[in-house]
Design a protein around this motif. Structure first.
Motif, PDB file in Angstrom:
ATOM      1  N   PHE A 102       0.829  -1.201   0.000  1.00 27.60           N
ATOM      2  CA  PHE A 102       0.000   0.000   0.000  1.00 27.60           C
ATOM      3  C   PHE A 102       0.863   1.251   0.000  1.00 27.60           C
ATOM      4  O   PHE A 102       2.030   1.222   0.351  1.00 27.60           O
ATOM      5  N   VAL A 103       0.253   2.341  -0.429  1.00 30.26           N
ATOM      6  CA  VAL A 103       0.853   3.670  -0.414  1.00 30.26           C
ATOM      7  C   VAL A 103       0.000   4.513   0.512  1.00 30.26           C
ATOM      8  O   VAL A 103      -1.230   4.518   0.402  1.00 30.26           O
ATOM      9  N   THR A 104       0.633   5.223   1.438  1.00 33.38           N
ATOM     10  CA  THR A 104      -0.100   6.056   2.386  1.00 33.38           C
ATOM     11  C   THR A 104      -0.330   7.442   1.808  1.00 33.38           C
ATOM     12  O   THR A 104       0.607   8.103   1.359  1.00 33.38           O
ATOM     13  N   LEU A 105      -1.586   7.865   1.820  1.00 31.22           N
ATOM     14  CA  LEU A 105      -1.963   9.217   1.425  1.00 31.22           C
ATOM     15  C   LEU A 105      -2.533   9.908   2.660  1.00 31.22           C
ATOM     16  O   LEU A 105      -3.643   9.600   3.092  1.00 31.22           O
ATOM     17  N   PRO A 106      -1.771  10.828   3.259  1.00 32.69           N
ATOM     18  CA  PRO A 106      -2.255  11.512   4.459  1.00 32.69           C
ATOM     19  C   PRO A 106      -3.383  12.485   4.111  1.00 32.69           C
ATOM     20  O   PRO A 106      -3.239  13.306   3.198  1.00 32.69           O
TER      21      PRO A 106
END
Length: 143
Positions: free
Chosen positions: A8-12
Motif C-alpha cells: 500500500f501507499v499512504t496518502l495523508p
C-alpha cells in the motif's frame, strides 16, 4: 531480494470521508478496506483489480501531514479523457503534455497530495534525459 510488489501507499488526509468521496466518486476507485481500529479508521481504496492499494490515513494515524505525498503515478489508457473527467469534477489539472515515456498530467487531491496520470508509451532511452528535465519543469517534481 524477493520483493514482488508494494502492498500500500499512504496518502495523508485531513478528512477521510471527503477523501473517500474524491477517490471513489471522482477517480472511480473501489473501497478495499474500511475498518475501525486503534488508533483510528483504516481506510483503503484502489482502482479495480489493482495489486497496490492507497491507505487514506486520517488524523492520529501515523503522524503524517495531510497533503504530504507527491509523485504518485496512475497509469491510464486515456489520459485526455481522464483529465476531462477531472476538470468536469472541478479538479485543477496541469497538462496533459507529451513526454518521451508517455502523455502525462498532474493534479492534487482535496488535501494537496500530488498525483499524476500517464498513458505510457515505449521508452526512447536516447531522449530520456532530455524528457526527464522537461518533466521536472512541467510537473514540479524531483526525480
Amino acid at each position: 531480494m524477493n520483493i514482488t510488489h508494494a502492498s500500500f501507499v499512504t496518502l495523508p488526509v485531513a478528512d477521510q470521508d471527503r477523501a473517500l468521496r474524491f477517490y471513489t466518486d471522482v477517480l472511480g476507485f473501489e473501497v478495499a478496506a474500511d475498518l475501525e481500529m486503534p488508533p483510528g479508521r483504516w481506510l483503503q481504496v484502489a482502482p479495480a483489480g489493482a495489486q497496490t492499494v492507497f491507505t487514506l490515513s486520517g488524523p492520529g494515524m501515523g503522524g503524517f501531514t495531510p497533503g504530504g505525498s507527491r509523485g504518485i503515478m496512475l497509469v491510464t489508457s486515456d489520459v485526455d479523457a481522464d483529465c476531462a473527467r477531472l476538470v468536469a469534477a472541478g479538479v485543477a489539472v496541469e497538462g496533459p503534455d507529451d513526454l518521451p515515456w508517455g502523455r502525462m498530467a498532474s493534479f492534487r487531491d482535496p488535501d494537496g497530495n500530488g498525483l499524476m496520470l500517464i498513458t505510457e508509451k515505449a521508452l526512447d532511452t536516447a531522449s530520456w534525459k532530455k524528457g526527464a528535465e522537461r518533466a521536472m519543469t512541467v510537473t514540479g517534481a524531483e526525480l
